[in-house]
Design a protein around this motif. Structure first.
Motif, PDB file in Angstrom:
ATOM      1  N   PRO A 114      48.845  35.088  40.537  1.00  0.00           N
ATOM      2  CA  PRO A 114      48.787  34.962  41.998  1.00  0.00           C
ATOM      3  C   PRO A 114      48.070  36.143  42.662  1.00  0.00           C
ATOM      4  O   PRO A 114      47.858  37.192  42.057  1.00  0.00           O
ATOM      5  CB  PRO A 114      50.263  34.925  42.389  1.00  0.00           C
ATOM      6  CG  PRO A 114      50.965  35.679  41.298  1.00  0.00           C
ATOM      7  CD  PRO A 114      50.210  35.412  40.043  1.00  0.00           C
ATOM      8  N   GLY A 115      47.699  35.925  43.942  1.00  0.00           N
ATOM      9  CA  GLY A 115      47.125  36.988  44.757  1.00  0.00           C
ATOM     10  C   GLY A 115      45.696  37.353  44.440  1.00  0.00           C
ATOM     11  O   GLY A 115      45.226  38.428  44.835  1.00  0.00           O
ATOM     12  N   ARG A 116      44.945  36.479  43.770  1.00  0.00           N
ATOM     13  CA  ARG A 116      43.565  36.829  43.393  1.00  0.00           C
ATOM     14  C   ARG A 116      42.520  35.987  44.128  1.00  0.00           C
ATOM     15  O   ARG A 116      41.336  36.074  43.828  1.00  0.00           O
ATOM     16  CB  ARG A 116      43.377  36.656  41.874  1.00  0.00           C
ATOM     17  CG  ARG A 116      44.227  37.619  41.053  1.00  0.00           C
ATOM     18  CD  ARG A 116      44.092  37.333  39.567  1.00  0.00           C
ATOM     19  NE  ARG A 116      44.955  38.196  38.764  1.00  0.00           N
ATOM     20  CZ  ARG A 116      44.580  39.336  38.209  1.00  0.00           C
ATOM     21  NH1 ARG A 116      43.328  39.770  38.345  1.00  0.00           N
ATOM     22  NH2 ARG A 116      45.438  40.069  37.508  1.00  0.00           N
ATOM     23  N   GLN A 117      42.949  35.166  45.067  1.00  0.00           N
ATOM     24  CA  GLN A 117      42.017  34.331  45.841  1.00  0.00           C
ATOM     25  C   GLN A 117      41.173  33.420  44.944  1.00  0.00           C
ATOM     26  O   GLN A 117      39.946  33.410  44.983  1.00  0.00           O
ATOM     27  CB  GLN A 117      41.091  35.219  46.693  1.00  0.00           C
ATOM     28  CG  GLN A 117      41.807  36.094  47.709  1.00  0.00           C
ATOM     29  CD  GLN A 117      42.567  35.282  48.744  1.00  0.00           C
ATOM     30  OE1 GLN A 117      42.042  34.333  49.303  1.00  0.00           O
ATOM     31  NE2 GLN A 117      43.820  35.662  48.986  1.00  0.00           N
ATOM     32  N   ASP A 145      39.013  37.471  43.024  1.00  0.00           N
ATOM     33  CA  ASP A 145      38.763  38.886  43.291  1.00  0.00           C
ATOM     34  C   ASP A 145      38.569  39.651  41.992  1.00  0.00           C
ATOM     35  O   ASP A 145      37.749  40.573  41.921  1.00  0.00           O
ATOM     36  CB  ASP A 145      39.917  39.478  44.098  1.00  0.00           C
ATOM     37  CG  ASP A 145      40.036  38.837  45.484  1.00  0.00           C
ATOM     38  OD1 ASP A 145      39.022  38.273  45.947  1.00  0.00           O
ATOM     39  OD2 ASP A 145      41.121  38.882  46.070  1.00  0.00           O
ATOM     40  N   SER A 146      39.320  39.264  40.975  1.00  0.00           N
ATOM     41  CA  SER A 146      39.148  39.840  39.632  1.00  0.00           C
ATOM     42  C   SER A 146      39.696  38.849  38.616  1.00  0.00           C
ATOM     43  O   SER A 146      40.718  38.206  38.863  1.00  0.00           O
ATOM     44  CB  SER A 146      39.878  41.190  39.509  1.00  0.00           C
ATOM     45  OG  SER A 146      41.280  41.021  39.675  1.00  0.00           O
ATOM     46  N   GLU A 170      32.749  34.917  32.439  1.00  0.00           N
ATOM     47  CA  GLU A 170      31.322  35.166  32.609  1.00  0.00           C
ATOM     48  C   GLU A 170      31.051  36.533  33.226  1.00  0.00           C
ATOM     49  O   GLU A 170      30.144  37.250  32.794  1.00  0.00           O
ATOM     50  CB  GLU A 170      30.706  34.056  33.471  1.00  0.00           C
ATOM     51  CG  GLU A 170      30.822  32.668  32.837  1.00  0.00           C
ATOM     52  CD  GLU A 170      30.210  31.590  33.711  1.00  0.00           C
ATOM     53  OE1 GLU A 170      29.771  31.899  34.836  1.00  0.00           O
ATOM     54  OE2 GLU A 170      30.173  30.425  33.264  1.00  0.00           O
ATOM     55  N   THR A 171      31.783  36.852  34.271  1.00  0.00           N
ATOM     56  CA  THR A 171      31.679  38.169  34.897  1.00  0.00           C
ATOM     57  C   THR A 171      33.087  38.627  35.255  1.00  0.00           C
ATOM     58  O   THR A 171      34.070  37.920  34.983  1.00  0.00           O
ATOM     59  CB  THR A 171      30.803  38.122  36.173  1.00  0.00           C
ATOM     60  OG1 THR A 171      31.481  37.361  37.187  1.00  0.00           O
ATOM     61  CG2 THR A 171      29.442  37.487  35.892  1.00  0.00           C
ATOM     62  N   SER A 172      33.192  39.752  35.897  1.00  0.00           N
ATOM     63  CA  SER A 172      34.505  40.262  36.298  1.00  0.00           C
ATOM     64  C   SER A 172      35.127  39.402  37.390  1.00  0.00           C
ATOM     65  O   SER A 172      36.335  39.485  37.638  1.00  0.00           O
ATOM     66  CB  SER A 172      34.374  41.706  36.796  1.00  0.00           C
ATOM     67  OG  SER A 172      33.520  41.760  37.939  1.00  0.00           O
TER      68      SER A 172
END
Length: 388
Positions: A114-117, A145-146, A170-172
């Motif tokens: 949770p909390g990562r949009q 976000d990450s 794929e990316t961060s």
């Protein structure tokens, strides 16, 4: 048993007027098909969900439509079914698997991380490949976000009941996740059932039938049904060419194509659906029609050896008249069987068979045999024009 004895109808002499009649009927069917964007395929072919629901007492179709709309399917097709007036067929067009998969995946990601949009930026449906044992999946690209460690995220998702076939970071802030098909069609049926139960608490509701077909399977069924019809026509032209002559084979196959086109055209004009039952009826019609045609062709070949002094057209007329009683008996037998096919469920099959019996008997005389007569007429004219 014979209905007629020693008839002498000039069938071949009527062939040009018959060509006009067939042309008008086929043209009307083609215009209807073009105007309606092609045949009206059933759920099996276009994909979607069909629910047959029965109430203990009749309810207003507007109330049923409102309830289905509240479930999120305002564009559903609803038809009253049966004679009692208390049954309804609800048809939902195919719902995108990717849309439901996106909601499902985001729900799981928000639950385990949770909390990562979390958000879906693209979704692609991957069709089944039965040859490779692949049952289909949805490939989703998500951003956040990450992105946490992908191995741990996969384990957490699976342990929470959110299946993942494959995941790649794929990316961060971006990852690709492949999840299996979730059976969105069955979810549609469950949602409508729940909404009907909520909106009609005083009524006893019985779900009599539920059919769900994915869009990929529907397209595959369309292609296979078309292939079945084409292969059957090809096999018939090879067989008749081997047993008789090419002109007989061409006449026979044109008669079968005539029967199929007339049936499809009339179904379009009557606004009836093309279902698997109708495809089965079309294949049955092909078998019935070619059997009737072969009987007449056999009699024509037999008469060529017995009545050499007759003209070609007279020979064809004699052969048709000699088999007329058999054709009528066979047609009536099929009619009697079709008449006892009761119920809504078999209505389209019975309609297709009724049309097919009429067109099959007609095309045997006025398409198959008439084409043979025209073919022979052109051969004779070419021989007369050829220098000695």
């Amino acid at each position: 048993m014979e209905f007629f004895q020693k008839t002498n109808f000039d069938f071949i002499g009527f062939r040009y007027r018959a060509f006009i009649i067939s042309g008008v009927i086929i043209l009307a069917g083609i215009v209807s098909l073009i105007a309606k964007g092609g045949p009206k395929f059933s759920i099996e072919f276009r994909g979607g969900t069909l629910i047959q629901v029965q109430f203990d007492q009749p309810v207003g179709i507007a109330d049923v439509r409102s309830s289905v709309g509240e479930a999120g399917y305002a564009g559903a097709e609803i038809q009253q079914y049966g004679e009692a007036g208390n049954e309804y067929i609800i048809k939902i067009e195919q719902v995108k698997e990717a849309e439901y998969a996106s909601q499902h995946l985001i729900e799981g990601l928000n639950k385990v991380a949770p909390g990562r949009q979390w958000r879906v930026v693209s979704a692609q449906e991957m069709p089944p490949d039965l040859a490779k044992g692949f049952e289909g999946a949805t490939l989703l690209t998500v951003e956040a976000d990450s992105i946490p460690a992908i191995e741990g995220l996969t384990v957490q998702m699976k342990s929470s009941g959110y299946g993942i076939l494959e995941a790649t970071r794929e990316t961060s802030q971006r990852a690709s996740i492949k999840i299996p098909f979730l059976g969105v069609e069955s979810k549609v049926a469950e949602g409508i059932k729940a909404e009907l139960a909520k909106d009609f608490p005083q009524r006893t509701i019985d779900i009599r039938r539920t059919e769900t077909v994915g869009p990929k399977i529907g397209k595959e069924l369309q292609s296979r049904a078309t292939a079945a019809l084409l292969v059957s026509l090809l096999g018939i032209i090879v067989y008749v060419s081997w047993r008789f002559e090419l002109k007989f084979a061409v006449g026979g196959v044109l008669a079968l194509a005539h029967d199929v086109m007339v049936t499809l055209g009339l179904f379009s004009i009557f606004n009836r659906e093309i279902s698997l039952f109708v495809v089965a009826a079309l294949l049955t019609i092909i078998g019935y029609s070619i059997n009737d045609t072969i009987v007449i062709f056999d009699r024509i070949r037999e008469n060529f050896g017995l009545r050499r002094r007759e003209s070609y057209d007279n020979m064809l007329n004699i052969s048709i008249n000699e088999t007329l009683s058999r054709t009528i008996i066979t047609s009536l037998t099929v009619f009697f069987v079709v008449m006892f096919m009761g119920g809504e469920f078999m209505r389209d099959f019975a309609l297709a068979m009724t049309i097919g019996v009429v067109t099959g008997s007609y095309s045997t005389i006025y398409v198959a045999t008439a084409v043979v007569a025209e073919w022979q007429r052109h051969i004779t004219m070419r021989q007369k024009r050829s220098p000695a």
